[in-house]
Motif scaffolding. Structure first.
Motif, mmCIF file in Angstrom:
data_model
loop_
_atom_site.group_PDB
_atom_site.id
_atom_site.type_symbol
_atom_site.label_atom_id
_atom_site.label_comp_id
_atom_site.label_asym_id
_atom_site.label_seq_id
_atom_site.Cartn_x
_atom_site.Cartn_y
_atom_site.Cartn_z
ATOM 1 N N ARG A 111 0.826 -1.203 0.000
ATOM 2 C CA ARG A 111 0.000 0.000 0.000
ATOM 3 C C ARG A 111 0.864 1.258 0.000
ATOM 4 O O ARG A 111 0.578 2.211 -0.723
ATOM 5 C CB ARG A 111 -0.911 -0.008 1.234
ATOM 6 C CG ARG A 111 -2.069 0.938 1.132
ATOM 7 C CD ARG A 111 -2.779 1.137 2.462
ATOM 8 N NE ARG A 111 -3.257 -0.112 3.072
ATOM 9 C CZ ARG A 111 -3.968 -0.139 4.195
ATOM 10 N NH1 ARG A 111 -4.302 0.994 4.810
ATOM 11 N NH2 ARG A 111 -4.361 -1.280 4.721
ATOM 12 N N VAL A 112 1.896 1.290 0.835
ATOM 13 C CA VAL A 112 2.711 2.509 0.857
ATOM 14 C C VAL A 112 3.610 2.604 -0.376
ATOM 15 O O VAL A 112 3.819 3.701 -0.910
ATOM 16 C CB VAL A 112 3.538 2.675 2.160
ATOM 17 C CG1 VAL A 112 2.628 2.803 3.367
ATOM 18 C CG2 VAL A 112 4.528 1.563 2.369
ATOM 19 N N GLU A 168 10.400 7.328 -5.713
ATOM 20 C CA GLU A 168 9.447 6.294 -5.312
ATOM 21 C C GLU A 168 9.276 6.341 -3.801
ATOM 22 O O GLU A 168 10.063 6.959 -3.092
ATOM 23 C CB GLU A 168 9.955 4.905 -5.727
ATOM 24 C CG GLU A 168 11.301 4.580 -5.099
ATOM 25 C CD GLU A 168 11.895 3.260 -5.560
ATOM 26 O OE1 GLU A 168 11.112 2.321 -5.802
ATOM 27 O OE2 GLU A 168 13.123 3.164 -5.642
ATOM 28 N N VAL A 169 8.239 5.682 -3.323
ATOM 29 C CA VAL A 169 8.034 5.550 -1.881
ATOM 30 C C VAL A 169 8.592 4.199 -1.453
ATOM 31 O O VAL A 169 8.285 3.171 -2.065
ATOM 32 C CB VAL A 169 6.544 5.667 -1.518
ATOM 33 C CG1 VAL A 169 6.333 5.383 -0.041
ATOM 34 C CG2 VAL A 169 6.021 7.056 -1.875
ATOM 35 N N LEU A 170 9.414 4.215 -0.425
ATOM 36 C CA LEU A 170 10.062 2.993 0.040
ATOM 37 C C LEU A 170 9.555 2.594 1.421
ATOM 38 O O LEU A 170 8.984 3.408 2.151
ATOM 39 C CB LEU A 170 11.573 3.208 0.118
ATOM 40 C CG LEU A 170 12.287 3.478 -1.212
ATOM 41 C CD1 LEU A 170 13.710 3.948 -0.960
ATOM 42 C CD2 LEU A 170 12.264 2.225 -2.089
ATOM 43 N N VAL A 171 9.795 1.356 1.766
ATOM 44 C CA VAL A 171 9.588 0.874 3.126
ATOM 45 C C VAL A 171 10.968 0.809 3.773
ATOM 46 O O VAL A 171 11.934 0.398 3.105
ATOM 47 C CB VAL A 171 8.924 -0.521 3.090
ATOM 48 C CG1 VAL A 171 8.952 -1.197 4.462
ATOM 49 C CG2 VAL A 171 7.494 -0.410 2.569
ATOM 50 N N PRO A 172 11.106 1.204 5.045
ATOM 51 C CA PRO A 172 12.427 1.122 5.677
ATOM 52 C C PRO A 172 12.984 -0.301 5.559
ATOM 53 O O PRO A 172 12.287 -1.270 5.873
ATOM 54 C CB PRO A 172 12.143 1.481 7.145
ATOM 55 C CG PRO A 172 10.915 2.340 7.090
ATOM 56 C CD PRO A 172 10.096 1.793 5.946
ATOM 57 N N ALA A 202 2.842 1.771 -3.271
ATOM 58 C CA ALA A 202 2.002 2.141 -4.407
ATOM 59 C C ALA A 202 1.684 3.633 -4.442
ATOM 60 O O ALA A 202 1.091 4.121 -5.406
ATOM 61 C CB ALA A 202 0.699 1.334 -4.372
ATOM 62 N N VAL A 203 2.056 4.365 -3.414
ATOM 63 C CA VAL A 203 1.773 5.799 -3.392
ATOM 64 C C VAL A 203 2.668 6.498 -4.410
ATOM 65 O O VAL A 203 3.874 6.274 -4.431
ATOM 66 C CB VAL A 203 2.028 6.382 -1.982
ATOM 67 C CG1 VAL A 203 1.944 7.904 -1.993
ATOM 68 C CG2 VAL A 203 1.043 5.788 -0.986
ATOM 69 N N PRO A 204 2.073 7.353 -5.272
ATOM 70 C CA PRO A 204 2.914 8.071 -6.239
ATOM 71 C C PRO A 204 3.911 8.975 -5.517
ATOM 72 O O PRO A 204 3.575 9.557 -4.489
ATOM 73 C CB PRO A 204 1.917 8.892 -7.061
ATOM 74 C CG PRO A 204 0.579 8.708 -6.457
ATOM 75 C CD PRO A 204 0.655 7.667 -5.402
ATOM 76 N N PRO A 205 5.140 9.086 -6.044
ATOM 77 C CA PRO A 205 6.161 9.867 -5.344
ATOM 78 C C PRO A 205 5.871 11.360 -5.343
ATOM 79 O O PRO A 205 5.299 11.893 -6.292
ATOM 80 C CB PRO A 205 7.440 9.566 -6.131
ATOM 81 C CG PRO A 205 6.987 9.071 -7.453
ATOM 82 C CD PRO A 205 5.651 8.419 -7.247
ATOM 83 N N ALA A 206 6.274 12.020 -4.279
ATOM 84 C CA ALA A 206 6.192 13.478 -4.187
ATOM 85 C C ALA A 206 7.247 14.087 -5.100
ATOM 86 O O ALA A 206 8.167 13.399 -5.546
ATOM 87 C CB ALA A 206 6.427 13.919 -2.749
ATOM 88 N N LEU A 207 7.103 15.371 -5.374
ATOM 89 C CA LEU A 207 8.097 16.082 -6.178
ATOM 90 C C LEU A 207 9.480 15.897 -5.562
ATOM 91 O O LEU A 207 9.658 16.080 -4.365
ATOM 92 C CB LEU A 207 7.752 17.577 -6.220
ATOM 93 C CG LEU A 207 6.575 17.937 -7.120
ATOM 94 C CD1 LEU A 207 6.147 19.383 -6.880
ATOM 95 C CD2 LEU A 207 6.951 17.723 -8.582
ATOM 96 N N PHE A 262 11.121 13.052 -5.408
ATOM 97 C CA PHE A 262 11.344 11.661 -5.007
ATOM 98 C C PHE A 262 11.066 10.739 -6.193
ATOM 99 O O PHE A 262 10.194 11.027 -7.022
ATOM 100 C CB PHE A 262 10.430 11.270 -3.843
ATOM 101 C CG PHE A 262 10.818 11.915 -2.540
ATOM 102 C CD1 PHE A 262 11.609 11.235 -1.618
ATOM 103 C CD2 PHE A 262 10.395 13.195 -2.228
ATOM 104 C CE1 PHE A 262 11.976 11.825 -0.421
ATOM 105 C CE2 PHE A 262 10.759 13.806 -1.025
ATOM 106 C CZ PHE A 262 11.546 13.115 -0.124
#
Lengths: 347, 347
Positions: free
Chosen positions: B293-294, B305-309, B296-301, B303
Motif C-alpha cells: 500500500r505505501v 518512489e516511496v520505500l519501506v524502511p 504504491a503511493v505516487p512519489p512526491a516532487l 522523489f
C-alpha cells in the motif's frame, strides 16, 4: 470559565451517564478526560464529549459494554474492548500487562475493538506509577480516512499513529513520551484553518506532496507529513504494524462499531519491571541523575530551559490541581448545551 | 577495489585472528562487518577493523572472551559480553531473547560489558528471520565524550543513541528501522569536515546551541541535534534509559574495557512472536499488504518512489552479493597495510 478537577469530573460522569453509560464506564472516562485536561493536553480532554455522545447515538460506541480477555498466557494477552469507550479497554489492557509483568518480568497485551483510547501518556504513566516501564503503539486509524503521507509520497495512506513510553523515576518526574508520528496532531490543522493561521514549515504537504504551511491545502487532497523525515515515517509504519497488523484488529472490525476512525484500530502495550536487573532504588537514582543532567544544560538561544519529556504536563497538572482547569467559553457553551439536552444540571 | 563478500569475509576473519581473536569470534565479527557492507551500511563495515585492532592492543577489547548469562528467567535475561567484540555478545543476547520468546511469547534480554555491537539492524533482521518482531535500544556512549545536545540545550550531554525495530513479512522485504536518534551519524560529520562540505540544515548546533551547517562548529564545542526536534530528543533519552540505566550497565564498567565510548554502554532487546495473536500467514499477508500500500503511493516532487524502511538495504545486498562490495581505495590501502603488519596475506 474555570472548573476544579472535581467539578469537571462530576459533570463529565453525569453527562456520560445521561447519554447511556453505566456508572463504572462513566467514572473511568471522566477520570481519563479530566486527567488529560489537568495536565494540559486539552486536545484529549472534555472537548471530546460531544463526539462520544454522537458516537453512542450512532451505535458506534456501546456505553455499557465491558472488555473481555480473548486469550492469554503468563506473559501476554489480547483484550477485546467490546466497543465501549476506548479508555475503559485500554486501562484494563494496561492493568493486565502490569499484573503479568509483575510475575513474568515483561508482558505484552494487545487491545482490539476499542473506541478512542484518549491520551496514550495516561497508560504509560500508570505503568510508571507501578515501577514499570510502559510502551504503547496505536494504529489502524487510516482504513477509511487516511490523512498522513508516507515519506516521499504524495497521497495520504496512513494516520497520526501515536506512540508512548513511560519510565518510573525516583524523586524526579517520570519521563513520559507521548506523541503522534505525524509532525502535528490533527486538531492543530483544524484550529489553524479556523483561525486563519499558517502552520509551521514541514508539517503538512499539498496534494503534490510538496510541503506547505497553508492549512487549506490539507483539505484539498494534502496530508500530514511524518515528523523527522524518514525516521518518523518508519515509526509511523511501526505503530501501524504493531497497533493494527500484529494485534489482528482488522479481524475484529464490525461496522458501525468504532465509526470511521476507530473501527480497525488496535493497540499494543508492553510493560516490564524497572527493577528487572537491579534494585529499584538503584534504577531510580540513575534515572534521576540522567534527568538532572539534561535539565542542568544551559538553554540554547531562544529557549528558556532544557526539559525532560513529561515535565510540562507535570507542571500544568500541579497548577491546574490548585487553580482549576480553564475551559474556553465556546467549548463550555457547547458542553452546557449538550448537558441540558440530556437533562443534566450544569454546575 | 571490489571484493566479493566471501573474499572480504576471509580477509576480515584472518586479520582478526592475526590480531588475537579466536576463530569463533573472528568468524562472527567477519559476518557482522561484511553483512553491513553487503547491505550498503559501510559506516558499520570493515571500516572499523583498524579501530578494533587498536582497541585489542589497548586492552579495551578482549578478543578471545565469550559472553556469559548473568541471570535469567523464562522471559528475561541479562548477558555480560565479557568485553569481547560487541557483535558476539549482541548476537548471543538476541538469540537468547528469540529462544525465550518462542516459549513465553515475549522476552527481554539486556547486554552489558560489550564493545561496539555494530549495525543494530542485523539483530532485528535476525529476529524477523525467525518470525519474531525485534526491538533494540542502545545507550551509555556519552559518559566520557558526550556529542549530542538535548533539545533546547547548548551543551552536549548525550550521544547518537540508536534504536532498531524489525518486522517479519511474507513475500515482501521485512521492515527494518535502524537509526541514530541524532539527525546525523557521527561519521557523516567527520566526512563532511574532511571533504570541506556543509551539512544539511538542522543537524548540528554550535556551542551556543544555534543550528549550523558548518561541520567545524561541531568540533569547537558544538554537537549533534536530535532528529525530529523534541520527539527525537525523547527517543534519544528513552534509548539512554533502556540501554544504560535499565540494564544497569554502569555497574559493569571496568576501565579500560570498552574504551572511552563503550565502557558504560548497554543494550536492551525485546523479541516477541509475530504470530502471538493470529496464524503467521495472516500476520504476514497483512504486513505485505501494508508494504504494498505505501509503495504504491505516487512519489512526491523530488522523489523517485516511496520505500519501506529496509528496502534500500535489501536492494543493495542483492546487488553486492552479485557484483561484489566496493571498497574505497584509501580504506583498502589502510586495511592492506594493517593486514601486512599482522602478517596476513592480502588476497
Amino acid at each position: 470559565m474555570i472548573r476544579t478537577a472535581d467539578q469537571l469530573h462530576t459533570f463529565t460522569a453525569q453527562l456520560l451517564q445521561a447519554a447511556g453509560a453505566d456508572q463504572r464506564n462513566a467514572q473511568r472516562v471522566a477520570q481519563a478526560l479530566v486527567g488529560a485536561n489537568l495536565c494540559g493536553v486539552d486536545t484529549h480532554g472534555v472537548w471530546h464529549l460531544p463526539g462520544y455522545v454522537q458516537a453512542i447515538r450512532a451505535g458506534e460506541l456501546l456505553p455499557t459494554a465491558w472488555p473481555t480477555i480473548l486469550e492469554e498466557g503468563p506473559a501476554y494477552a489480547r483484550v477485546a474492548g467490546g466497543w465501549t469507550f476506548g479508555h475503559v479497554g485500554a486501562e484494563v489492557a494496561m492493568e493486565l500487562a502490569l499484573d503479568k509483568a509483575a510475575t513474568s518480568g515483561i508482558a505484552l497485551v494487545s487491545l482490539v475493538q476499542a473506541h478512542h483510547i484518549g491520551r496514550l501518556g495516561e497508560y504509560v504513566e500508570l505503568a510508571a506509577s507501578r515501577n514499570m516501564v510502559g510502551l504503547v503503539w496505536a494504529g489502524g486509524f487510516a482504513e477509511e480516512q487516511p490523512v498522513a503521507m508516507p515519506y516521499g509520497g504524495r497521497r495520504p495512506v496512513l494516520h497520526t499513529n501515536p506512540l508512548a513510553m513511560g519510565f518510573p523515576a525516583g524523586a524526579e518526574t517520570p519521563m513520559v513520551l507521548d506523541f503522534a508520528t505525524t509532525a502535528l496532531s490533527g486538531v492543530k490543522v483544524v484550529e489553524a484553518r479556523s483561525q486563519g493561521k499558517q502552520l509551521p514549515p514541514g508539517c503538512i504537504a499539498d496534494r503534490e506532496g510538496k510541503p506547505t504551511t497553508d492549512p487549506e491545502e490539507f483539505f484539498k487532497g494534502g496530508g500530514h507529513l511524518p515528523f523527522g523525515g524518514h525516521k518518523g515515517y518508519g515509526l509511523m509504519l511501526a505503530a501501524e504494524l504493531l497497533g493494527r497488523v500484529f494485534t489482528g484488529s482488522d479481524t475484529f472490525a464490525e461496522r458501525p462499531h468504532g465509526g470511521p476512525i476507530f473501527g480497525h484500530t488496535g493497540t499494543a502495550m508492553i510493560a516490564f519491571r524497572a527493577d528487572l536487573f537491579q534494585p529499584l532504588t538503584e534504577y531510580a537514582s540513575r534515572t534521576d541523575e540522567l534527568e538532572q543532567r539534561v535539565r542542568a544544560v544551559p538553554p540554547a538561544l531562544g529557549f528558556a530551559e532544557v526539559l525532560v519529556p513529561g515535565d510540562l504536563e507535570a507542571r500544568t497538572r500541579e497548577v491546574r490541581q490548585r487553580e482549576g482547569i480553564p475551559i474556553p467559553d465556546d467549548l463550555w457553551g457547547r458542553l452546557s448545551e449538550l448537558a441540558s439536552s440530556l437533562g443534566v444540571e450544569v454546575g
